[in-house]
Scaffold this motif. Structure first.
Motif, PDB file in Angstrom:
ATOM      1  N   ASN A  11       2.582   1.822  12.455  1.00  0.00           N
ATOM      2  CA  ASN A  11       3.528   0.939  13.140  1.00  0.00           C
ATOM      3  C   ASN A  11       2.995   0.409  14.474  1.00  0.00           C
ATOM      4  N   ASN A  12       3.813  -0.375  15.154  1.00  0.00           N
ATOM      5  CA  ASN A  12       3.419  -0.997  16.424  1.00  0.00           C
ATOM      6  C   ASN A  12       3.219   0.023  17.543  1.00  0.00           C
ATOM      7  N   ASN A  13       3.699   1.243  17.355  1.00  0.00           N
ATOM      8  CA  ASN A  13       3.522   2.296  18.360  1.00  0.00           C
ATOM      9  C   ASN A  13       2.257   3.110  18.099  1.00  0.00           C
ATOM     10  N   ASN A  14       1.420   2.644  17.168  1.00  0.00           N
ATOM     11  CA  ASN A  14       0.169   3.327  16.810  1.00  0.00           C
ATOM     12  C   ASN A  14       0.405   4.737  16.278  1.00  0.00           C
ATOM     13  N   THR A  15       1.484   4.877  15.532  1.00  0.00           N
ATOM     14  CA  THR A  15       1.772   6.138  14.852  1.00  0.00           C
ATOM     15  C   THR A  15       2.123   5.808  13.395  1.00  0.00           C
ATOM     16  N   PHE A  16       2.208   6.842  12.574  1.00  0.00           N
ATOM     17  CA  PHE A  16       2.558   6.635  11.177  1.00  0.00           C
ATOM     18  C   PHE A  16       4.034   6.907  10.972  1.00  0.00           C
ATOM     19  N   GLU A  17       4.641   6.057  10.159  1.00  0.00           N
ATOM     20  CA  GLU A  17       6.055   6.173   9.851  1.00  0.00           C
ATOM     21  C   GLU A  17       6.213   6.205   8.330  1.00  0.00           C
ATOM     22  N   PRO A  26       7.577  -2.662   5.896  1.00  0.00           N
ATOM     23  CA  PRO A  26       7.505  -3.772   6.846  1.00  0.00           C
ATOM     24  C   PRO A  26       6.155  -4.494   6.837  1.00  0.00           C
ATOM     25  N   ILE A  27       5.196  -3.991   6.088  1.00  0.00           N
ATOM     26  CA  ILE A  27       3.865  -4.595   6.036  1.00  0.00           C
ATOM     27  C   ILE A  27       3.664  -5.215   4.658  1.00  0.00           C
ATOM     28  N   SER A  28       3.360  -6.499   4.638  1.00  0.00           N
ATOM     29  CA  SER A  28       3.167  -7.158   3.351  1.00  0.00           C
ATOM     30  C   SER A  28       1.695  -7.341   3.014  1.00  0.00           C
ATOM     31  N   PHE A 113      -0.559   7.637   0.756  1.00  0.00           N
ATOM     32  CA  PHE A 113      -0.962   6.244   0.902  1.00  0.00           C
ATOM     33  C   PHE A 113      -0.739   5.868   2.362  1.00  0.00           C
ATOM     34  N   PHE A 114      -1.791   5.415   3.025  1.00  0.00           N
ATOM     35  CA  PHE A 114      -1.717   4.936   4.410  1.00  0.00           C
ATOM     36  C   PHE A 114      -1.829   3.417   4.377  1.00  0.00           C
ATOM     37  N   ILE A 115      -0.872   2.730   5.004  1.00  0.00           N
ATOM     38  CA  ILE A 115      -0.819   1.275   4.957  1.00  0.00           C
ATOM     39  C   ILE A 115      -1.013   0.724   6.369  1.00  0.00           C
ATOM     40  N   PHE A 116      -1.912  -0.261   6.471  1.00  0.00           N
ATOM     41  CA  PHE A 116      -2.249  -0.862   7.760  1.00  0.00           C
ATOM     42  C   PHE A 116      -2.114  -2.378   7.649  1.00  0.00           C
ATOM     43  N   ASN A 169      -9.319   2.417  16.104  1.00  0.00           N
ATOM     44  CA  ASN A 169      -8.208   3.259  16.535  1.00  0.00           C
ATOM     45  C   ASN A 169      -7.344   3.683  15.345  1.00  0.00           C
ATOM     46  N   ALA A 170      -7.015   2.736  14.472  1.00  0.00           N
ATOM     47  CA  ALA A 170      -6.190   3.041  13.297  1.00  0.00           C
ATOM     48  C   ALA A 170      -6.893   4.051  12.398  1.00  0.00           C
ATOM     49  N   PHE A 171      -8.191   3.882  12.219  1.00  0.00           N
ATOM     50  CA  PHE A 171      -8.959   4.806  11.386  1.00  0.00           C
ATOM     51  C   PHE A 171      -8.902   6.224  11.963  1.00  0.00           C
ATOM     52  N   HIS A 172      -9.146   6.348  13.263  1.00  0.00           N
ATOM     53  CA  HIS A 172      -9.129   7.677  13.889  1.00  0.00           C
ATOM     54  C   HIS A 172      -7.737   8.313  13.832  1.00  0.00           C
TER      55      HIS A 172
END
Length: 185
Positions: A11-17, A26-28, A113-116, A169-172
């Motif tokens: 998410n926009n807070n750089n955490t996983f939801e 929310p991600i298409s 599943f991690f979505i970015f 950052n997202a990867f780490h």
């Protein structure tokens, strides 16, 4: 038994939801990574980019949950004029076979599943390659497969991509999240 599947988006807070309903993701468009846990170890199984993540994951999850049979099926080819032209044999696609195999291999195990989100197509491609190279995703192929096993220089592959600071950052964050999950299993 089927694997326990968890869907998470960055998410926009750089955490996983957590995502409870894939239709409300929310991600298409962007990339996703699939991790599996078995034998006290996490493995990145797949990385992919998509312009319709929900539809793609819905299809892949269906293949994971409902394993296919590898039997050939007869198919009558009917042409545009309503006449049978010939009979053919059809087999499940390689993609269906891969996800079916994941479902079998990780039955009673955990899949994440991690979505970015990466809207720009060039960023999607770079992010996909960067995540795949860094994790050495088991089933990932960049457009095609090798015809026989060989040694691949991962350092050379990594030097060929230019990840943005956001991608790094997202990867780490994903790796840190996965490592913490191992502590609770």
């Amino acid at each position: 038994m089927t694997p326990k599947i968890t869907l998470l988006y960055y998410n926009n807070n750089n955490t996983f939801e957590a995502i409870i309903d894939l239709d409300k993701c929310p991600i298409s468009q962007g990339i996703w990574c699939l991790y599996g846990y078995k034998n006290n170890s996490w493995t990145c199984l797949q990385v992919a980019r998509s312009n319709d993540i929900s539809a793609e994951l819905r299809s892949d999850i269906a293949s994971i949950i409902d394993p296919i049979t590898l039997e050939e099926t007869s198919y009558s080819y009917i042409n545009q004029f309503g006449r049978k032209a010939d009979d053919f044999k059809t087999y499940p696609s390689i993609r269906s076979q891969v996800y079916s195999k994941i479902g079998d291999t990780y039955a009673n195990k955990k899949l994440y599943f991690f979505i970015f989100e990466f809207i720009d197509a060039s960023h999607q491609k770079e992010a996909e390659k960067f995540f795949a190279y860094k994790t050495q995703a088991l089933y990932w192929r960049n457009g095609g497969s090798y015809k026989k096993e060989c040694t691949v220089d991962i350092t050379k592959l990594l030097s060929s991509v230019s990840p943005t600071p956001e991608m790094i950052n997202a990867f780490h964050k994903m790796i840190t999240y996965i490592e913490k999950q191992g502590e609770f299993i």
